[in-house]
Enzyme design. Structure first.
Site, short mmCIF file in Angstrom:
data_model
loop_
_atom_site.label_atom_id
_atom_site.label_comp_id
_atom_site.label_asym_id
_atom_site.label_seq_id
_atom_site.Cartn_x
_atom_site.Cartn_y
_atom_site.Cartn_z
CG LEU A 23 -1.82 -1.30 1.49
CD1 LEU A 23 -3.00 -1.01 2.55
CD2 LEU A 23 -2.24 -1.48 0.17
N GLY B 96 -1.08 6.61 0.06
CA GLY B 96 -1.10 8.07 0.97
C GLY B 96 -0.41 9.13 0.41
NE ARG C 215 3.25 13.25 10.70
CZ ARG C 215 3.42 12.25 11.62
NH1 ARG C 215 2.61 11.18 11.34
NH2 ARG C 215 4.38 12.26 12.48
CD GLN D 240 -7.16 3.72 -1.15
OE1 GLN D 240 -5.81 3.82 -1.04
NE2 GLN D 240 -7.99 3.23 -0.29
N GLY E 286 -9.54 4.10 3.02
CA GLY E 286 -9.03 3.20 4.13
C GLY E 286 -8.27 2.33 3.51
CG ASN F 290 -2.86 -4.39 13.67
OD1 ASN F 290 -2.17 -5.12 13.04
ND2 ASN F 290 -3.69 -3.80 13.08
CG ASN G 93 3.56 8.32 8.70
OD1 ASN G 93 3.04 7.74 7.78
ND2 ASN G 93 3.88 7.44 9.93
CB ALA H 208 51.53 18.02 -5.53
CE1 TYR I 252 32.02 18.64 -21.49
CE2 TYR I 252 32.25 20.37 -19.74
CZ TYR I 252 31.62 19.71 -20.83
OH TYR I 252 30.18 20.05 -21.08
#
Length: 455
Positions: A12, A15, A19, A76, A81, A174, A232, A368, A375
């Site tokens: 999923l 969203g 935030r 979606q 939901g 959960n 988030n 050095a 280029y």
């Protein structure tokens, strides 16, 4: 367990991620140089899923471009939901009768072993209708609770706001991740209602529906709550980066890498280090870096898309860009930059040098201030420096140009034509000496300054 039954991954990612306050889709924000969605996809891919479906919404074009055909997408719209989001994938999985694993694009660090445990539990002897991934955080806050027995069989799923004091005392929470057989999933989702304050269809409701039917649902608990941490906001993104980096530091030190100041070293998702590599403070590894055994990466160096050979030395303050290859025992020192360049075995560029689009032979010495002028404003050209060649300090090698083996380029030269093996090339303007000129200049300027002060 070894997964034998086919499964489909539904991820999923619909969203808006408000935030984050970003034009970039939330799940495409990188952690260790890799979009968080791709972290999750890599773990899923390690289990060889039969199908992958990403549910998209806002920012759909960004996601489809990032996925580049590696997974199917479905839209979606409107967003009603998590249960409604999963339902959108049903059409993409039409005819598939395996298992479905539902995950979230902003929960990127779920381990393949955890996914396997969820799928394995789905086919235990008690044949649960659904398996939920649970976790036990130090502070359960307002997470939904999973009320389950010691065997993980779920009696009830309850949102925090709906839980009584006894249910809130349960710390098993959960994560939102869920596994079910395809037929069960679609049937149960079809019975989920939206009689709630938000008017949305929630995925966890299928568990309570199945339990009401008299079926068993089960929870698998991760032993690391960080595995299911959602991202988030920018703050949570930074926390996830910090967590990932610390795990990598611990991993590489356990693999035999010395980190002088571990908290200052930053890795990319694909960094490869061998044993007995030493990394000094404030080193950054961008994507695509491999470092062989015995190499030393000194402080304040930045490497990306580079290969560092056995026993090499990098830095301090060196920058290796994509295509930089250091062969065994070669060395680049402070303020040296390499890009699409090969530094041969034992060759050295100790300081203040740019090697771009170049090939440097074994044993060569680059003085050095040397630069390869690769280029012209339109095209890139290559420089080839032979074995044991000596390039004097402050030299400009104007590509395309080839310096032969054992050749010497005198300090301060601007070389625009090939130098044969064993030759000396000196390209300097004539030195002019004017005896006493500086003394006369100083005297005149001092008198002029004194005169201005009097005026």
């Amino acid at each position: 367990m070894s997964q034998t039954r086919q499964f489909a991954a539904v991820i999923l990612a619909a969203g808006k991620g408000t935030r984050m306050k970003s034009a970039l889709h939330k799940v495409l924000h990188p952690i260790a140089g890799r979009p968080m969605l791709h972290h999750l996809m890599a773990s899923v891919d390690s289990l060889s899923p039969a199908h992958k479906v990403v549910v998209v919404g806002a920012g759909r074009e960004q996601l489809e471009e990032a996925l580049a055909g590696s997974a199917r997408t479905c839209l979606q719209e409107p967003q009603l939901g998590t249960g409604h989001a999963v339902q959108q994938a049903q059409g993409e999985l039409d005819g598939f009768d395996g298992d479905v694993l539902v995950m979230y694009g902003d929960v990127p660090f779920v381990r393949p072993a955890t996914m396997e445990r969820m799928l394995g539990r789905l086919h235990a002897a008690d044949t649960p209708a659904a398996v939920v991934l649970a976790f036990e955080p130090e502070d359960p806050l307002a997470y939904g609770r999973v009320i389950a027995d010691d065997e993980g069989r779920i009696a009830k799923m309850v949102e925090f706001k709906d839980a009584d004091e006894g249910e809130r005392a349960c710390h098993l929470c959960n994560s939102g991740l869920l596994a079910a057989r395809a037929a069960d999933l679609w049937d149960l989702l079809g019975r989920v209602g939206n009689d709630n304050a938000q008017g949305e269809y929630y995925l966890p409701d299928i568990v309570n529906i199945a339990i009401h039917d008299g079926r068993i649902c089960a929870a698998v608990t991760t032993d690391d709550p960080n595995e299911v941490a959602g991202i988030n906001s920018r703050g949570e993104l930074a926390a996830a980066e910090a967590l990932w980096q610390q795990e990598q530091r611990n991993y590489w030190m356990a693999e035999g890498v010395t980190l002088r100041a571990p908290e200052t070293v930053f890795f990319s998702y694909d960094t490869e280090l061998s044993s007995d590599v030493t990394v000094e403070p404030n080193v950054v590894f961008g994507p695509g870096v491999k470092v062989a055994t015995g190499a030393t990466i000194r402080a304040f160096s930045h490497l990306e898309g580079a290969s560092v050979g056995e026993g090499c030395e990098v830095g301090p303050y060196a920058r290796l860009r994509p295509g930089a290859v250091m062969e065994k025992g070669s060395k680049v020192g402070n303020f040296v930059e390499m890009k699409k360049a090969v530094l041969g075995e034992g060759a050295k560029a100790n300081h203040l040098t740019y090697l771009g689009d170049a090939e440097v032979g074994a044993g060569a010495n680059i003085g050095a201030g040397t630069i390869t002028c690769n280029y012209d404003g339109y095209f890139k050209y290559r420089t080839k420096i032979g074995e044991r060649a000596f390039i004097g300090s402050n030299s400009a090698l104007i590509a395309p140009v080839e310096i032969g083996a054992d050749a010497i380029v005198a300090a301060g030269s601007a070389v625009s034509r090939d130098v044969a093996a064993g030759d000396l090339r000196m390209v300097r303007g004539e030195q002019i000496v004017k005896p006493g000129w500086a003394d006369r200049f100083h005297d005149a300027m001092k008198k002029k300054k004194a005169s201005e002060k009097k005026g």
